[in-house]
Design a protein around this motif. Structure first.
Motif, PDB file in Angstrom:
ATOM      1  N   GLY A 200       0.785  -1.222   0.000  1.00  0.00           N
ATOM      2  CA  GLY A 200       0.000   0.000   0.000  1.00  0.00           C
ATOM      3  C   GLY A 200       0.819   1.274   0.000  1.00  0.00           C
ATOM      4  N   SER A 201       2.101   1.174   0.367  1.00  0.00           N
ATOM      5  CA  SER A 201       2.975   2.355   0.373  1.00  0.00           C
ATOM      6  C   SER A 201       3.683   2.583  -0.959  1.00  0.00           C
ATOM      7  CB  SER A 201       4.025   2.191   1.470  1.00  0.00           C
ATOM      8  OG  SER A 201       4.798   1.000   1.251  1.00  0.00           O
ATOM      9  N   ASP A 202       3.485   1.701  -1.923  1.00  0.00           N
ATOM     10  CA  ASP A 202       4.170   1.819  -3.210  1.00  0.00           C
ATOM     11  C   ASP A 202       3.678   3.070  -3.946  1.00  0.00           C
ATOM     12  OD1 ASP A 202       5.079   1.458  -5.900  1.00  0.00           O
ATOM     13  OD2 ASP A 202       5.259  -0.684  -5.529  1.00  0.00           O
ATOM     14  N   PRO A 203       4.574   3.962  -4.343  1.00  0.00           N
ATOM     15  CA  PRO A 203       4.144   5.226  -4.978  1.00  0.00           C
ATOM     16  C   PRO A 203       3.526   5.061  -6.355  1.00  0.00           C
ATOM     17  CG  PRO A 203       6.545   5.010  -5.036  1.00  0.00           C
ATOM     18  CD  PRO A 203       6.035   3.906  -4.159  1.00  0.00           C
ATOM     19  N   VAL A 204       3.668   3.897  -6.980  1.00  0.00           N
ATOM     20  CA  VAL A 204       3.113   3.720  -8.329  1.00  0.00           C
ATOM     21  C   VAL A 204       1.662   3.234  -8.299  1.00  0.00           C
ATOM     22  CG1 VAL A 204       5.415   3.164  -9.180  1.00  0.00           C
ATOM     23  CG2 VAL A 204       3.820   1.301  -8.679  1.00  0.00           C
ATOM     24  N   LEU A 205       1.105   3.016  -7.124  1.00  0.00           N
ATOM     25  CA  LEU A 205      -0.263   2.510  -7.039  1.00  0.00           C
ATOM     26  C   LEU A 205      -1.259   3.487  -7.668  1.00  0.00           C
ATOM     27  CD1 LEU A 205      -0.280   1.016  -3.437  1.00  0.00           C
ATOM     28  CD2 LEU A 205      -0.622  -0.263  -5.551  1.00  0.00           C
ATOM     29  N   PRO A 206      -2.196   2.973  -8.476  1.00  0.00           N
ATOM     30  CA  PRO A 206      -3.200   3.844  -9.097  1.00  0.00           C
ATOM     31  C   PRO A 206      -4.287   4.229  -8.105  1.00  0.00           C
ATOM     32  CG  PRO A 206      -3.635   1.576  -9.670  1.00  0.00           C
ATOM     33  CD  PRO A 206      -2.350   1.565  -8.868  1.00  0.00           C
TER      34      PRO A 206
ATOM     35  N   PRO B  83       5.303 -14.527  -2.084  1.00  0.00           N
ATOM     36  CA  PRO B  83       4.833 -13.696  -0.965  1.00  0.00           C
ATOM     37  C   PRO B  83       3.496 -14.155  -0.400  1.00  0.00           C
ATOM     38  CG  PRO B  83       4.483 -12.567  -3.052  1.00  0.00           C
ATOM     39  CD  PRO B  83       5.247 -13.818  -3.369  1.00  0.00           C
ATOM     40  N   ILE B  84       3.221 -13.720   0.813  1.00  0.00           N
ATOM     41  CA  ILE B  84       1.908 -13.832   1.438  1.00  0.00           C
ATOM     42  C   ILE B  84       1.402 -12.411   1.622  1.00  0.00           C
ATOM     43  CG2 ILE B  84       0.593 -14.565   3.464  1.00  0.00           C
ATOM     44  CD1 ILE B  84       2.777 -16.657   3.973  1.00  0.00           C
ATOM     45  N   TYR B  85       0.223 -12.128   1.111  1.00  0.00           N
ATOM     46  CA  TYR B  85      -0.298 -10.754   1.152  1.00  0.00           C
ATOM     47  C   TYR B  85      -1.486 -10.675   2.092  1.00  0.00           C
ATOM     48  CZ  TYR B  85      -1.191  -6.075  -0.674  1.00  0.00           C
ATOM     49  OH  TYR B  85      -1.331  -4.713  -0.810  1.00  0.00           O
ATOM     50  N   ASP B  86      -1.503  -9.645   2.929  1.00  0.00           N
ATOM     51  CA  ASP B  86      -2.612  -9.399   3.845  1.00  0.00           C
ATOM     52  C   ASP B  86      -3.420  -8.233   3.284  1.00  0.00           C
ATOM     53  OD1 ASP B  86      -4.335  -8.676   5.904  1.00  0.00           O
ATOM     54  OD2 ASP B  86      -2.887  -9.152   7.470  1.00  0.00           O
ATOM     55  N   ILE B  87      -4.578  -8.538   2.698  1.00  0.00           N
ATOM     56  CA  ILE B  87      -5.384  -7.503   2.063  1.00  0.00           C
ATOM     57  C   ILE B  87      -5.860  -6.471   3.076  1.00  0.00           C
ATOM     58  CG2 ILE B  87      -7.573  -7.087   0.853  1.00  0.00           C
ATOM     59  CD1 ILE B  87      -7.144  -9.687  -0.644  1.00  0.00           C
ATOM     60  N   ALA B  88      -6.206  -6.893   4.278  1.00  0.00           N
ATOM     61  CA  ALA B  88      -6.692  -5.959   5.290  1.00  0.00           C
ATOM     62  C   ALA B  88      -5.618  -4.941   5.673  1.00  0.00           C
ATOM     63  CB  ALA B  88      -7.163  -6.717   6.521  1.00  0.00           C
ATOM     64  N   ARG B  89      -4.344  -5.338   5.581  1.00  0.00           N
ATOM     65  CA  ARG B  89      -3.236  -4.445   5.945  1.00  0.00           C
ATOM     66  C   ARG B  89      -2.553  -3.830   4.725  1.00  0.00           C
ATOM     67  NH1 ARG B  89      -0.133  -8.670   9.598  1.00  0.00           N
ATOM     68  NH2 ARG B  89       1.633  -7.325   9.069  1.00  0.00           N
ATOM     69  N   ASN B  90      -3.043  -4.151   3.531  1.00  0.00           N
ATOM     70  CA  ASN B  90      -2.494  -3.581   2.288  1.00  0.00           C
ATOM     71  C   ASN B  90      -0.995  -3.825   2.141  1.00  0.00           C
ATOM     72  OD1 ASN B  90      -5.033  -2.583   1.760  1.00  0.00           O
ATOM     73  ND2 ASN B  90      -4.580  -0.517   2.461  1.00  0.00           N
ATOM     74  N   GLY B  91      -0.560  -5.034   2.452  1.00  0.00           N
ATOM     75  CA  GLY B  91       0.871  -5.281   2.316  1.00  0.00           C
ATOM     76  C   GLY B  91       1.247  -6.735   2.472  1.00  0.00           C
ATOM     77  N   ARG B  92       2.451  -7.030   2.017  1.00  0.00           N
ATOM     78  CA  ARG B  92       2.987  -8.371   2.176  1.00  0.00           C
ATOM     79  C   ARG B  92       3.400  -8.579   3.623  1.00  0.00           C
ATOM     80  NH1 ARG B  92       6.488  -9.259  -3.479  1.00  0.00           N
ATOM     81  NH2 ARG B  92       4.779  -8.608  -4.851  1.00  0.00           N
ATOM     82  N   CYS B  93       3.104  -9.768   4.133  1.00  0.00           N
ATOM     83  CA  CYS B  93       3.350 -10.028   5.551  1.00  0.00           C
ATOM     84  C   CYS B  93       4.225 -11.262   5.755  1.00  0.00           C
ATOM     85  CB  CYS B  93       2.033 -10.179   6.302  1.00  0.00           C
ATOM     86  SG  CYS B  93       0.976 -11.516   5.698  1.00  0.00           S
ATOM     87  N   GLY B  94       4.930 -11.668   4.723  1.00  0.00           N
ATOM     88  CA  GLY B  94       5.805 -12.831   4.834  1.00  0.00           C
ATOM     89  C   GLY B  94       5.920 -13.534   3.495  1.00  0.00           C
ATOM     90  N   SER B  95       6.382 -14.759   3.534  1.00  0.00           N
ATOM     91  CA  SER B  95       6.530 -15.549   2.314  1.00  0.00           C
ATOM     92  C   SER B  95       6.289 -17.013   2.630  1.00  0.00           C
ATOM     93  CB  SER B  95       7.914 -15.357   1.704  1.00  0.00           C
ATOM     94  OG  SER B  95       8.921 -15.857   2.580  1.00  0.00           O
ATOM     95  N   GLN B  96       6.106 -17.799   1.588  1.00  0.00           N
ATOM     96  CA  GLN B  96       5.927 -19.235   1.751  1.00  0.00           C
ATOM     97  C   GLN B  96       6.521 -19.959   0.560  1.00  0.00           C
ATOM     98  OE1 GLN B  96       1.834 -20.544   1.477  1.00  0.00           O
ATOM     99  NE2 GLN B  96       1.315 -18.902   0.053  1.00  0.00           N
ATOM    100  N   SER B  97       6.855 -21.221   0.764  1.00  0.00           N
ATOM    101  CA  SER B  97       7.399 -22.035  -0.309  1.00  0.00           C
ATOM    102  C   SER B  97       6.281 -22.869  -0.924  1.00  0.00           C
ATOM    103  CB  SER B  97       8.493 -22.966   0.226  1.00  0.00           C
ATOM    104  OG  SER B  97       9.583 -22.224   0.720  1.00  0.00           O
ATOM    105  N   ILE B  98       6.246 -22.916  -2.244  1.00  0.00           N
ATOM    106  CA  ILE B  98       5.327 -23.794  -2.963  1.00  0.00           C
ATOM    107  C   ILE B  98       6.154 -24.883  -3.620  1.00  0.00           C
ATOM    108  CG2 ILE B  98       3.687 -23.993  -4.864  1.00  0.00           C
ATOM    109  CD1 ILE B  98       2.834 -21.170  -4.376  1.00  0.00           C
ATOM    110  N   ASP B  99       5.785 -26.129  -3.390  1.00  0.00           N
ATOM    111  CA  ASP B  99       6.480 -27.269  -3.969  1.00  0.00           C
ATOM    112  C   ASP B  99       5.446 -28.117  -4.709  1.00  0.00           C
ATOM    113  OD1 ASP B  99       7.850 -29.642  -4.562  1.00  0.00           O
ATOM    114  OD2 ASP B  99       9.077 -29.482  -2.746  1.00  0.00           O
ATOM    115  N   LEU B 100       5.647 -28.295  -5.990  1.00  0.00           N
ATOM    116  CA  LEU B 100       4.690 -29.064  -6.791  1.00  0.00           C
ATOM    117  C   LEU B 100       4.762 -30.561  -6.520  1.00  0.00           C
ATOM    118  CD1 LEU B 100       4.976 -27.321 -10.284  1.00  0.00           C
ATOM    119  CD2 LEU B 100       3.556 -26.714  -8.324  1.00  0.00           C
ATOM    120  N   GLN B 101       5.820 -30.998  -5.867  1.00  0.00           N
ATOM    121  CA  GLN B 101       5.995 -32.418  -5.520  1.00  0.00           C
ATOM    122  C   GLN B 101       5.777 -33.319  -6.733  1.00  0.00           C
ATOM    123  OE1 GLN B 101       3.377 -32.975  -2.111  1.00  0.00           O
ATOM    124  NE2 GLN B 101       4.961 -32.249  -0.720  1.00  0.00           N
TER     125      GLN B 101
END
Length: 202
Positions: free
Chosen positions: A41-47, A87-105
């Motif tokens: 949400g702090s990104d200056p390029v946001l429309p 990334p993991i994004y929290d819409i209520a907080r308008n920002g990324r709040c961490g990350s996670q690994s995706i493994d297709l196994q």
């Protein structure tokens, strides 16, 4: 069939609330949540919304609010290596709040779903990564109600903002669907998409 050792992506686009996440859960494939690639949400390029009751607020329904390049890079890495840190994004907080690994196994296919999913269809196709692209749709009133109930439950934004935004999105749904189709998606209902994708996996 995919090239041995290389996965391919099935893209699920469509209006917010149309049932993309429910469809993904029914299919049981690994899922890349493209909505997690929203910009902070702090990104200056946001429309910004320029007219109407929500004028001056960030326009989270504009593709410019989303990091196209990061999302496409994650798709490419999953196809090539079978795993990616996303990334993991929290819409209520308008920002990324961490990350996670995706493994297709070892899965030969995975889903990439989100309201901006159509934006990567052409590039995925050109790079030989695409197995299919669908725009999931339902009646506008159904989409509006499901979106509102979900967003209120998750406290994504203040209730009045959600109602106003939802009414605008309901009016604009035909345009959203038309854009997805123009960018390479097929318009389908959730059940039809489910059946076609299950047939693809056989």
């Amino acid at each position: 069939m995919p090239t041995p050792g290389r996965a391919r992506v099935i893209v699920l686009a469509g209006p917010s609330g149309a049932g993309k996440s429910r469809l993904a859960a029914r299919l049981g494939l690994p899922v890349l949540r493209l909505d997690d690639f929203y910009r902070n949400g702090s990104d200056p390029v946001l429309p910004l919304i320029t007219e109407g009751a929500n004028a001056g607020l960030i326009d989270w329904d504009d593709p410019a609010a989303w990091d196209h390049e990061d999302a496409l890079a994650a798709v490419e890495k999953l196809c090539a290596t079978g795993s990616a840190e996303v990334p993991i994004y929290d819409i209520a907080r308008n920002g990324r709040c961490g990350s996670q690994s995706i493994d297709l196994q070892g899965a030969a296919y995975f889903l990439a779903e989100g309201i901006f999913a159509q934006e990567i269809v052409r590039e995925c196709d050109e790079r030989g990564l695409l197995a299919g692209a669908y725009c999931v749709t339902q009646h506008r009133a159904v989409t509006f109600w499901r979106r509102l109930v979900r967003d209120l439950r998750e406290r994504r934004k203040p209730p009045l903002v959600l109602v106003r935004r939802g009414l605008v999105l309901m009016r604009e749904q035909p345009e959203v669907v038309a854009r997805a189709v123009a960018l390479g998606c097929r318009e389908v209902g959730p059940d039809q998409a489910h059946d076609e994708i299950r047939a693809l996996l056989r």
